[in-house]
Structures are given as C-alpha cells and as structure tokens.
Design a protein around this motif. Sequence first.
Motif, mmCIF file in Angstrom:
data_model
loop_
_atom_site.group_PDB
_atom_site.id
_atom_site.type_symbol
_atom_site.label_atom_id
_atom_site.label_comp_id
_atom_site.label_asym_id
_atom_site.label_seq_id
_atom_site.Cartn_x
_atom_site.Cartn_y
_atom_site.Cartn_z
ATOM 1 N N ARG A 13 27.886 43.695 50.347
ATOM 2 C CA ARG A 13 28.154 42.517 51.195
ATOM 3 C C ARG A 13 27.410 41.300 50.672
ATOM 4 N N ASP A 14 26.155 41.477 50.311
ATOM 5 C CA ASP A 14 25.353 40.346 49.853
ATOM 6 C C ASP A 14 25.919 39.745 48.570
ATOM 7 N N ALA A 15 26.396 40.607 47.669
ATOM 8 C CA ALA A 15 27.002 40.117 46.426
ATOM 9 C C ALA A 15 28.263 39.303 46.725
ATOM 10 N N VAL A 16 29.072 39.803 47.644
ATOM 11 C CA VAL A 16 30.291 39.085 48.025
ATOM 12 C C VAL A 16 29.944 37.745 48.664
ATOM 13 N N GLN A 17 28.958 37.739 49.538
ATOM 14 C CA GLN A 17 28.560 36.492 50.198
ATOM 15 C C GLN A 17 28.064 35.466 49.200
ATOM 16 N N ARG A 18 27.310 35.901 48.196
ATOM 17 C CA ARG A 18 26.852 34.967 47.167
ATOM 18 C C ARG A 18 28.045 34.347 46.441
ATOM 19 N N GLY A 19 29.048 35.166 46.164
ATOM 20 C CA GLY A 19 30.211 34.657 45.459
ATOM 21 C C GLY A 19 31.042 33.704 46.291
ATOM 22 N N LEU A 20 31.161 33.982 47.571
ATOM 23 C CA LEU A 20 31.989 33.146 48.445
ATOM 24 C C LEU A 20 31.279 31.882 48.906
ATOM 25 N N GLY A 21 29.949 31.905 48.893
ATOM 26 C CA GLY A 21 29.216 30.751 49.393
ATOM 27 C C GLY A 21 29.403 30.599 50.897
ATOM 28 N N HIS A 22 29.476 29.379 51.356
ATOM 29 C CA HIS A 22 29.574 29.111 52.798
ATOM 30 C C HIS A 22 31.015 28.788 53.187
ATOM 31 N N ASP A 23 31.910 29.677 52.823
ATOM 32 C CA ASP A 23 33.330 29.498 53.131
ATOM 33 C C ASP A 23 33.610 30.077 54.514
ATOM 34 N N SER A 24 33.966 29.208 55.446
ATOM 35 C CA SER A 24 34.097 29.621 56.838
ATOM 36 C C SER A 24 35.323 30.484 57.103
ATOM 37 N N ARG A 25 36.205 30.619 56.124
ATOM 38 C CA ARG A 25 37.390 31.459 56.326
ATOM 39 C C ARG A 25 37.045 32.942 56.342
ATOM 40 N N PHE A 26 35.877 33.297 55.805
ATOM 41 C CA PHE A 26 35.539 34.702 55.595
ATOM 42 C C PHE A 26 34.509 35.192 56.610
ATOM 43 N N GLU A 27 34.773 36.372 57.181
ATOM 44 C CA GLU A 27 33.832 37.059 58.046
ATOM 45 C C GLU A 27 33.528 38.431 57.433
ATOM 46 N N PHE A 28 32.407 39.014 57.824
ATOM 47 C CA PHE A 28 31.923 40.210 57.145
ATOM 48 C C PHE A 28 31.636 41.342 58.128
#
Length: 212
Positions: A13-28
């Motif tokens: 999850r952390d790796a994905v979050q780093r890649g996506l940045g602060h994109d509000s379209r994505f939830e985890f």
Amino acid sequence: MRVLMMTAVAPERDAVQRGLGHDSRFEFALAGVGLAAAAVNGAMVLAAAQYDLIVIAGIAGGFPGQAEIGSLVVASEIIAADLGVELLDGFSSLDDLGFGTTRISVAADIAERLTAALTAAGLSARTAPVLTVATATGTAATAAQLAARVPGAAAEAMEGFGIATAAALRGVPVIEIRAISNAVGPRDRDAWRIGDALQALEAASSVLAEVL
C-alpha cells in the motif's frame, strides 16, 4: 472516477501511495494475505461504498520465461489456479466439474492501455494471466504443473481472485497489477528482491494515475 486500491499488506500500500501521490480519486484498503481474507475484506469495503474501478496491486512470484524479477504483469485474466479437485490422473477445476468458475475477466481496455503506458515509460511490463493460489508454490514440479494448467500464466499471488470475486458480485470492473519479486518454484529467499519489486510497483502506480 472513484478508484479502490487493494493490496495485501501495508508495504505494498505504501509503495502504491508514493506512486499516486495525493490523488483524491484513489482510496485504499488492505485485503490481508490469502484468498479468503481478500474476499471477505473486499466484500466488506464494497458493501460500504460504491467505486468505479478496483485495482488489485502488489508483489508476486513470476514464472520463469514469462516474467522476470523486477518486471510488471498486468492481468489479462484472474484465475484461481488450484481451486478444484485433485484426481489420480490430474487436476479438475471447478469449471471442469461444472461447479462454478475459476476465471474472472478484467477491464481489458484499461489493462491494455496501462501495459502500453508502462512500456512507453521504460518499464518492463506485459499483459498475461495472473494466478491466485491458496498455497504459494515452493517446488519446480508444482510450478510446472501450474504453467501447464494455465498456458502463458506470468505471475502467482494469493489475493486477486478473492477480491475480483467480490468485485464481480458488485458489478465493479477490476484490474490486477503485480510487480515480480521472486521466481515461481523452489523457494530461495536469498534470491528474492522485494525492494526492487516495491520500487517497480511505485513506478507503475505513477503511470496508472496518468492512464486513468
């Protein structure tokens, strides 16, 4: 677009979050390890909210000659490879027995566009079947059996089919992205490159944000 990203464990999850940045379209959400936990947690999340797409992401084993360590596999189909019955003369899946299905389709247009974008970004990526297994493969014999059972299979993980089943029941499209950390076969932990796989997953997530 509202997208649910599901990984088995927090480092993915952390790796994905780093890649996506602060994109509000994505939830985890965390799926947990294994098909059963993934199915239950996926169903619970989907019962509480509506999403336009579910992305299953994480690291996985790669089949030699199909997906090398550090590369990326985008699922063309999500297959529960060991869900069935062992017979004296081989294996029969639920499909063979007429008891259900072991295969779930992905959002093919998104998968194809993502693979093309990953390749264009200089990443090693391909589209191929991704297997879900209840027991991670640990022998060359089992690896060969799975490769023969699903020709062209490129990766093996433990959660995809569970999450995808929950998504299918809710009518939500799904894709699966796997970064290869080790070879499917005899378990040689000294040869695993989890850090490299997580870096590849982070890079893939950055490209995913652009594709969507």
